[in-house]
Design an enzyme around this catalytic site. Structure first.
Site, PDB file in Angstrom:
ATOM      1  N   ASP A 349      50.315  38.990  47.336  1.00 13.47           N
ATOM      2  CA  ASP A 349      49.013  39.614  47.272  1.00 13.47           C
ATOM      3  C   ASP A 349      48.108  38.940  48.305  1.00 13.47           C
ATOM      4  O   ASP A 349      48.332  37.789  48.678  1.00 13.47           O
ATOM      5  CB  ASP A 349      48.447  39.435  45.856  1.00 13.47           C
ATOM      6  CG  ASP A 349      47.149  40.193  45.659  1.00 13.47           C
ATOM      7  OD1 ASP A 349      46.991  41.250  46.284  1.00 13.47           O
ATOM      8  OD2 ASP A 349      46.313  39.727  44.873  1.00 13.47           O
ATOM      9  N   ASP A 635      47.664  38.475  41.111  1.00 10.99           N
ATOM     10  CA  ASP A 635      46.724  38.037  40.081  1.00 10.99           C
ATOM     11  C   ASP A 635      46.178  39.190  39.258  1.00 10.99           C
ATOM     12  O   ASP A 635      45.462  38.975  38.288  1.00 10.99           O
ATOM     13  CB  ASP A 635      45.551  37.278  40.706  1.00 10.99           C
ATOM     14  CG  ASP A 635      44.828  38.100  41.762  1.00 10.99           C
ATOM     15  OD1 ASP A 635      45.189  39.283  41.956  1.00 10.99           O
ATOM     16  OD2 ASP A 635      43.908  37.562  42.410  1.00 10.99           O
ATOM     17  N   ASP A 639      49.711  43.993  39.804  1.00  5.56           N
ATOM     18  CA  ASP A 639      50.838  43.189  40.283  1.00  5.56           C
ATOM     19  C   ASP A 639      51.890  42.960  39.205  1.00  5.56           C
ATOM     20  O   ASP A 639      53.016  42.560  39.512  1.00  5.56           O
ATOM     21  CB  ASP A 639      50.339  41.823  40.759  1.00  5.56           C
ATOM     22  CG  ASP A 639      49.359  41.923  41.905  1.00  5.56           C
ATOM     23  OD1 ASP A 639      49.566  42.793  42.764  1.00  5.56           O
ATOM     24  OD2 ASP A 639      48.393  41.154  41.934  1.00  5.56           O
TER      25      ASP A 639
END
Length: 904
Positions: A349, A635, A639
């Site tokens: 990410d 986070d 995800d």
């Protein structure tokens, strides 16, 4: 005026809605009890299964009086410790992550309900919200369900869902707006999604989708899919267990046959009246010898299986889990860290992981194109002008408490500007006590905000889009705050500078002043102050961590919800994109490709922009189909599915509970560098396990060869059954303690990642096992057969074999044990210097000393059970001297067969 008629539900209608559309409560993750987890670990480990079979056989023979209860106890302890330690570590860590349901049930929302004939705003827990409710949303609120905005205007942070740090504006929808829960569109200005956070404004939302049917809930439910994909370590150890068991079974069978051949042809033991070994009169002796041969075979099988390996894995993982926790890395699954060490590809990410997750002012440029990277670096007079432009034109509230700046209200851009000014700037502005007049708040039509400053300054300060302000500027302030004409050359230079900033994915904001009051003529004849570049800045440590990861052979791919231009700019700064062959794609590009096409370009893929949750899961799946060990960091709720499906998932400590629930590892400090530490520790665990395997297999190979050759050269069993069991128990258990604490070495990051299907035993390891194992076998046989060695020991003890008394055989037993112990120094490092970094693992020295002390002690108390007797100082001197020879043998092997497992 409301675009929808506000039809607040009564309590009865709310209950009917709950029955029809379901509760807003999320179905909690299924919990596994400790005993169920213990049983799963017990069933799932091939080595444990082999040990269990060996334990059952040993118990049967011990019960019949034909075996040794000591070995049965030893195996049982190894099995119990290995499974219990690993299960308890995983189970206790899992308990830290089971908070999602409790967290959401405690949140209270303001809901319009019809009570006692009137519509009231009621405080209702999130779980009790139903489809059809109207929810009042204010700054700081978490959106409790999916719905549509019907009144007001708000900005929301959807980063936990789509990975974008930029706030999204939401406005009311018309009454005929159709909310389709299957169409996921985070950019739709009317739709709101559970898990988002209101950053500013106030609005009313009509709830359309609750509980597991919400996007948040659907993502959470994906986490419940069982993942039957074995970790790389379990896969490798399963193959090792199969190979060792075959070796043990074949070796045990051959040794049993050799024992019987020796009984029949070379060393017959006849009962009185028996003329030949194979006669009816000798049946009882034949039965005893058969039982002895089977017992010996079982012992060989047990010796061949390193029962300390499962315990060693649990031990070394547990030790490193504690070390990692000190570095803000929480391991949820015991094999998570080791798997991290085997990563081939990492999907990361961007927001909050590679970047800081918050907008920051990166630099300030004056009209003369002079760059300043901090507020304090700006010349004093210009600094005061900029301070008025920032602090005098804002809807944020700034307070300084205990030397720290606290900014509340405003949007993320204004908060970034105030952070740039800092504590001292805020105090300086407050000290000036400037009087303000009429103000104009920012809106998307004007693209600027303004505020009138009274007193000596007596001007309006304006901030906004550069293209809006610059075209109306006729003058600019120089460093001395003298007003100068804004020439075409300066305007062109500023345009070029803003283009450069835009290419770096920066948001550009301009400042100007006006002598006119707020109104129709405000933007006429503006005086230009300067521009700032604002961006979700890279974490400085992330750049170095990415470099280290690439050096370690790990392909890093940034997956983000940002637009392609922004993502590519960040990737270039982070050194993810470095050549023309590196590829950046959007979600649309990805969806236009087949899986086969994606597999072809995957090695060159560096960025996926505008990514959807399904893209992340697909990337993980396709990579695993290529037999890669896949990692995923994140986070947000978006995800979570990919974190769950990846071989190892890394959640950020500041992330959602759903992401932590899905992940194997949580990076508590949100530091990308901590992730790289996890990889290093994972590789350390892997290398320590390999060191133990080398150490143990060397003993196993030599013990089996000695037991096999002994009967054919008239030595029977040079190492008795109890001696072999003693060596096995002591070396397995204590060596696990000694080698499990070997320190992490930076050079492990230079090794290439291990393939998922790669054998844990490398060619270099085999060369060590076979070379040193062959030496130990040959040295043992030479010790037993050559008269020189016999002459070094007393000859007045009970005779064990012809010409070999108790003292000599004790000397041989101690020679074998100490040689194996000293070989631990060879096994702990692949370098010629066997004392390399030994000070960082003092337990190794202590354990080796303990083995030596225990061995000396056993010569005094072992007696007939261990077939030992006390030795003199002189005899011990010779034993130690001959045992030390294994050290140069190991060094010579390293020089002949140097380590070749570097990163390629």
């Amino acid at each position: 005026m409301l675009k929808h008629e506000l039809k607040a539900l009564t309590e009865q209608e709310a209950e009917e809605s709950r029955k029809k559309y379901g509760s807003n409560m999320l179905t909690p993750p299924e919990q596994t009890s400790f005993w169920a987890a213990l049983w799963d670990n017990f069933r799932g480990d091939a080595l444990i299964r082999i040990l269990t079979v060996a334990l059952i056989i040993t118990l049967i023979f011990a019960f019949l009086g034909l075996g040794d209860w000591l070995e049965a106890v030893g195996i049982a302890i190894a099995v119990v410790l290995a499974t219990t330690v690993s299960t308890y570590s995983e189970y206790s860590n899992n308990q830290l992550f089971q908070k999602l349901q409790d967290e959401y049930s405690r949140i209270v929302c303001k809901v319009f309900r019809k009570r006692e004939g009137s519509v009231q705003v009621c405080d209702i827990q999130t779980d009790n919200i139903v489809t059809g409710d109207y929810v009042l949303l204010q700054a700081g609120d978490k959106i409790p369900a999916d719905g549509v905005i019907v009144d007001g205007f708000i900005k929301v942070n959807q980063a936990s869902l789509n990975g974008e740090s930029e706030e999204a504006s939401k406005r009311p929808a018309d009454e005929d707006f159709v909310f389709n829960p299957e169409e996921i569109d985070f950019l739709n200005e009317h739709k709101l999604y559970r898990g988002s956070v209101v950053t500013s404004g106030e609005a009313i939302m009509l709830v359309k989708c609750v509980g597991d049917q919400s996007q948040f809930g659907r993502l959470a439910q994906e986490l419940k899919e069982e993942d039957d994909r074995e970790s790389p370590l379990k896969l490798k150890l399963g193959k090792v267990a199969d190979a060792i068991s075959k070796f043990g079974y074949i070796g045990g069978t051959l040794i049993a046959v050799a024992f019987m051949i020796n009984c029949i042809f070379f060393n017959p033991t006849l009962l009185p009246g028996a003329e030949t070994y194979l006669s009816a009169a000798n049946l009882m002796q034949i039965f005893r010898d058969l039982v002895s041969s089977i017992t010996l075979a079982i012992v060989i099988i047990v010796v061949a299986v390193p029962e300390g390996l499962p315990m060693m894995i649990a031990l070394v993982s547990g030790l490193n889990m504690k070390k990692l926790l000190k570095d803000n890395i929480l391991i949820r699954k015991i094999d998570g860290a080791e798997t991290a060490g085997s990563l081939n590809i990492l999907f990361s990410d961007k927001t909050g992981t590679i970047t800081k997750g918050a907008l920051q002012v990166v630099n300030y440029f004056s009209a003369e194109d002079k760059e300043y990277n901090s507020f304090n670096a700006i010349p004093e007079k210009m600094q005061k002008m900029l301070l008025v432009n920032i602090c005098g034109n804002t809807n944020a509230v700034c307070l300084v408490n205990n030397g720290k700046l606290q900014v509340t209200g405003g949007n993320i851009t204004e908060r970034a500007l105030h952070e740039f000014v800092g504590v001292q700037g805020t105090l300086d502005y407050e000290a000036a006590k400037l009087e303000t007049g009429e103000s104009l708040m920012f809106n998307s039509a004007n693209k600027y905000s303004a505020n009138e400053i009274k007193g000596p300054f007596n001007r309006a300060v304006i901030k906004g889009a550069p293209e809006k302000l610059l075209k109306n500027c006729k003058y600019y302030y120089d460093e001395n705050m003298e007003v100068q004409p804004l020439t075409d050359a300066i305007r062109t230079r500023l345009d070029e500078r803003m283009a450069v900033l835009a290419n770096k994915a920066m948001r550009v904001l301009a400042f100007a002043t006006s002598a006119n009051p707020i109104g129709e003529y405000l933007l006429e004849d503006l005086t230009f102050v300067g521009i700032v570049g604002i961006r979700d800045e890279l974490r400085p440590e992330a750049v170095e961590a990415i470099r280290t990861a690439k050096k370690a052979g790990i392909q890093v791919v940034m997956v983000t919800g940002d637009k392609k231009e922004t993502a590519a700019a960040i990737a270039r700064d982070a050194k993810l994109i470095e050549t023309g062959d590196d590829i950046a794609l959007t979600s649309d590009d990805l969806n236009a490709m087949s899986d086969d096409e994606l597999k072809k370009i995957l090695p060159r893929l560096r960025v996926v922009a505008r990514a959807l949750p399904t893209d992340k899961s697909r990337l993980v799946r396709v990579s695993q189909e290529l037999n890669l060990v896949v990692g995923m960091t994140g986070d947000g709720v978006n995800d979570a599915p990919a974190l769950k499906k990846a071989d190892v998932g890394f959640a950020m400590g500041s992330g959602t509970e759903v992401s932590k629930e899905a992940a194997d590892i949580t990076i508590l400090d949100d530091n990308f560098n901590s992730l790289v530490k996890t990889v290093l520790y994972g590789r350390t665990i892997y290398n320590n396990i390999r060191k133990f395997i080398v150490f143990q297999l060397t003993i196993n190979v030599s013990a089996v060869l000695i037991a096999f050759i002994g009967p054919f050269i008239g030595l029977g069993t040079p190492l008795s059954v109890t001696q072999m069991l003693w060596v096995n128990i002591v070396m397995d258990t204590l060596a696990a303690l000694a080698l499990g604490g070997e320190p992490p070495l930076a050079r492990y990051m230079d090794e290439r990642p291990k393939r998922r299907d790669e054998s844990i035993i490398s060619k270099n390891m085999w060369s060590s096992v076979l070379t040193v194992g062959a030496y130990l076998t040959a040295a043992s046989l030479l010790f037993l057969l050559h008269p020189f060695f016999r002459s070094l020991f007393r000859l007045d003890g009970p005779e064990i074999y012809p010409g070999m008394d108790m003292y000599f055989m004790t000397g041989f037993f101690c020679f074998y044990v100490l040689s194996a112990m000293f070989n631990g120094f060879n096994a702990r490092t692949d370098k010629v210097n066997i004392f390399e970094h030994i000070g960082e693992n003092r337990n190794f020295i202590y354990v080796m000393l303990l083995i030596a002390v225990v061995q000396v002690l056993m010569t005094f108390i072992g007696g007939p059970i261990l077939r030992t007797a006390p030795l003199t100082i002189s005899e011990w001197g010779w034993v130690v001297l001959f045992s030390l020879v294994i050290l140069p043998i190991g060094t010579l092997r390293k020089l002949i067969f140097p380590m070749r497992e570097k990163h390629q």
